[in-house]
Design an enzyme around this catalytic site. Structure first.
Site, short mmCIF file in Angstrom:
data_model
loop_
_atom_site.label_atom_id
_atom_site.label_comp_id
_atom_site.label_asym_id
_atom_site.label_seq_id
_atom_site.Cartn_x
_atom_site.Cartn_y
_atom_site.Cartn_z
N ASP A 180 0.82 -1.21 0.00
CA ASP A 180 0.00 0.00 0.00
C ASP A 180 0.86 1.27 0.00
O ASP A 180 2.07 1.22 0.22
CB ASP A 180 -0.96 0.00 1.21
CG ASP A 180 -0.27 -0.39 2.51
OD1 ASP A 180 0.97 -0.28 2.59
OD2 ASP A 180 -0.97 -0.79 3.45
N ASN B 249 -7.24 -2.63 14.42
CA ASN B 249 -8.64 -2.91 14.07
C ASN B 249 -8.78 -4.12 13.15
O ASN B 249 -9.84 -4.36 12.59
CB ASN B 249 -9.26 -1.66 13.41
CG ASN B 249 -8.58 -1.30 12.09
OD1 ASN B 249 -7.65 -1.98 11.66
ND2 ASN B 249 -9.04 -0.23 11.46
N HIS C 146 -7.15 -4.59 10.31
CA HIS C 146 -6.92 -4.38 8.87
C HIS C 146 -5.64 -5.06 8.42
O HIS C 146 -4.71 -5.28 9.20
CB HIS C 146 -6.94 -2.88 8.51
CG HIS C 146 -5.74 -2.09 8.89
ND1 HIS C 146 -5.74 -0.72 8.98
CD2 HIS C 146 -4.46 -2.45 9.21
CE1 HIS C 146 -4.54 -0.29 9.31
NE2 HIS C 146 -3.75 -1.31 9.46
N GLU D 219 -9.64 -2.10 5.26
CA GLU D 219 -10.18 -1.71 6.56
C GLU D 219 -11.50 -2.44 6.85
O GLU D 219 -12.21 -2.83 5.91
CB GLU D 219 -10.45 -0.19 6.57
CG GLU D 219 -9.22 0.67 6.31
CD GLU D 219 -8.37 0.89 7.55
OE1 GLU D 219 -8.60 0.23 8.59
OE2 GLU D 219 -7.45 1.73 7.48
P1 PGA Z 1 2.32 -1.37 12.56
O1 PGA Z 1 1.16 -1.36 11.48
O2 PGA Z 1 3.27 -2.43 12.12
O3 PGA Z 1 2.90 0.00 12.53
O4 PGA Z 1 1.66 -1.70 13.88
C1 PGA Z 1 0.62 -2.56 11.05
C2 PGA Z 1 -0.56 -2.31 10.17
O5 PGA Z 1 -1.28 -1.31 10.40
O6 PGA Z 1 -0.80 -3.11 9.27
#
Ligand code: PGA
Length: 242
Positions: free
Chosen positions: A67, A138, A140, A145
């Protein structure tokens, strides 16, 4: 699903790098799906270390990132492209033309064409051999999302408040954080031959529970992954036990 629970972040990162190293050693032309965020930083550090020690060759490897923010200039220090240059792309012998990420500087009007082109490039490369994934608090994955529906292909998304709250502080001015992103959809992630999902820390426990629980729901996109034939959940004790 294979579950590997590590003592701490370092052990998890080392193990993750070992899994990716084994993939590249068994297939010098491996197609890797890569992720940004705090979680994979340690894995990239160990991969760079393994490269410098010798014996790990990325010269034929191709990478496709999950992404990118929209809109953002790839040269912006907050872009995911910049993150990848800093943590991996420029630190090993990956060829620049083999490092792929959705272009965040296409604007909303160019997003659909960019997404279609990105999916075509992944397909033309033969699909992803190993997809590295983080997981949002959450649930995702990438920027897929929670919501009423998930999408198959790469697409533009409006970021949720929870993601904006989590990532905003990384920007010098949190208000400058783009409110949209381009993300690979569930299709390319599911088509990956192997998925390596990494999670550490107590604040990922609920999301890990969503992945491990019985329900399959778009309210926790990661929960769909339990249908994947070759999923490795690599986490630390805190993310696993809470
Ligand atoms: P993070 O993000 O590794 O910074 O916790 C993971 C994500 O949001 O997929």
């Amino acid at each position: 699903m294979q579950i590997i629970v590590c003592e701490n972040y370092e052990e998890m990162s080392q193990k993750g790098a070992e899994i990716i190293t084994a993939e590249v050693k068994s297939n010098s032309k491996a197609i890797l799906g890569l992720a940004t965020g705090n979680t994979p930083i340690g894995i990239y550090r160990y991969l760079v270390e393994a490269y410098h020690k010798g014996g790990l060759d990325f010269s034929e490897v191709q990478t496709y990132n999950l992404d990118e923010y929209l809109p953002i200039d790839p040269a912006d220090e907050n872009s995911y492209a910049a993150f990848m240059h800093d943590h991996l792309w420029d630190k090993v012998n990956l060829k620049p033309e083999h490092c792929n990420i959705p272009a965040g500087n296409v604007g909303m009007e160019g997003a659909a064409a960019e997404c279609a082109a990105y999916d075509q490039r992944i397909q033309a490369a033969g699909g992803i051999d190993l997809q590295l994934l983080g997981i949002g608090r959450n649930g995702h994955i990438g920027f897929n999302e929670p919501g009423d529906a998930l999408h198959t292909g790469t697409h533009a998304v409006k970021l949720t408040d929870s993601t904006i709250a989590a990532n905003g502080p990384l920007f010098a001015n949190p208000d400058d954080m783009p409110r949209h992103a381009l993300t690979m959809g569930m299709g390319a992630i599911f088509a990956a031959k192997k998925v390596l999902l990494v999670a550490n820390g107590k604040n990922k426990h609920e999301a890990v529970k969503g992945l491990l629980g019985d329900a399959i729901t778009t309210a926790c996109p990661a929960s769909l992954l339990k249908l994947h034939q070759n999923l490795i959940l690599l986490c630390d004790k805190e993310a696993y036990h809470g």
